[in-house]
Write a protein that holds these residues in place. Structure first.
Motif: not given
Ligand code: NAD
Length: 297
Positions: A22-29, A43-48, A50-59
């Motif tokens: 997904l990152i190689k296809a140009g998407h952010a994670l 994260t070394a490949q630029g992903a952010k 977060v601590a919990t699944p709820a935080q992912v679902a917030q973004e």
């Protein structure tokens, strides 16, 4: 597909290479994994992170999952600090193998919050995940499938199994009981030949040019058994989980699965005998120990 930000939860043997596509296809994670080493690779490949699944679902609106068991997928989706608590998420694409009944439970739990569950298990191992040559089995509403198929095509060949959560899981379990049976029976047959004095390399050459050919004889044994690396990258514990789910499901719907039950028991014995981190092909080491021989190239 326009560049987007996706969520990805579960960055292990399968999740890491798929997230990388997904990152190689140009998407952010935005990623989440309770293993620091696994998260750091992303994260070394630029992903952010977060601590919990709820935080992912917030973004993000779309979250991919590649998690070990039905219990973990249920907790990550529907539990405390789970995906269901996020406000932005609209769709969960579950690449994990969890069986049809868990898929239905999770789909219903998410639907209550207007989140669509896309049942999307994969087959083809770590090699297929890295190369993007997996079989991707999908069941979900057709419109969601049509929108997602180009993206899932980054992982391999995409197949539509139907509109109901669980249909793709049933397909995946049928595939995996066959894959595990191939490992188990190839282990027994090759160990028998070695004990009788045959060269295992010659045996595999014969089998692969004959009617016994299967995914274990053609790929896993030459690559990971003759070389004594035992590193297919799929744990015997997860293979046991898949075959157990398959045999349970077969029993639930009234289909006898005698061979499948024996394969399940071989995988259970393998984790007891070799240890909790045993690899899928460590089944052969159980047969070797019982027979008192080693399968070496
Ligand atoms: P894995 O154990 O290597 O990776 C799972 C990841 O999930 C780990 O990084 C772990 O830390 C993380 N995780 C566990 N619980 C979590 C939680 N509560 N929150 C966040 N992260 C959590 O497993 P894998 O081999 O990558 O398999 C993942 C799924 O894909 C399984 O369902 C498996 O059956 C399936 N699968 C595996 C293969 C294979 O060859 N490895 C092939 C096809 C399908």
């Amino acid at each position: 597909m326009a560049q987007q930000t996706f969520g990805f939860i579960g960055l292990g043997n399968m999740g890491a290479p798929l997230a990388t596509h997904l990152i190689k296809a140009g998407h952010a994670l935005v990623v989440c994994d309770n293993n620091d080493v696994a998260a750091a690779l992303m994260t070394a490949q630029g992903a952010k992170r977060v601590a919990t699944p709820a935080q992912v679902a917030q973004e993000v609106e779309v979250i991919f999952l590649s998690l070990p068991t039905p219990e973990i997928v249920e907790a990550v989706c529907l539990g405390v600090n789970g995906i269901r608590d996020g406000t932005k998420v609209r769709e969960v694409v579950d690449l994990s193998t969890i069986g049809p009944r868990a898929a239905k439970v999770v789909a219903e739990g998410l639907a209550a919050k207007n989140i669509t569950y896309v049942d999307s298990p994969v087959s083809g191992g770590v090699t297929g995940a890295v190369k993007g040559t997996l079989a991707v089995m999908v069941s979900c509403p057709r419109a969601n499938y049509d929108a997602l198929a180009p993206l899932l095509g980054k992982f391999g060949k995409v197949f539509f199994l139907g509109e109901k959560a669980g249909q793709a899981q049933t397909m995946k379990l049928a595939n995996n009981v066959m894959s595990a049976a191939a490992v188990a029976i190839t282990s027994e047959a090759v160990v028998m030949g070695v004990k009788a004095g045959l060269d295992p390399k010659v045996m595999l050459d014969v089998i692969n040019n004959g009617s016994g050919r299967n995914t274990a004889s053609a790929d896993k044994f030459p690559r990971c058994v003759l070389t004594r690396t035992f590193d297919v990258g799929f744990s015997a514990a997860l293979a046991y989980k898949d075959v157990r789910l398959c045999v349970d499901e077969a029993e639930h719907i009234g289909v006898p699965m005698i061979v499948g039950s024996a394969v399940r028991d071989m995988l259970s014995i393998t984790t007891s005998f070799i240890g909790k981190d045993a690899d899928f092909v460590d089944v052969v080491r159980v047969c070797e120990a019982w027979a008192g021989v080693e399968v070496r190239g």
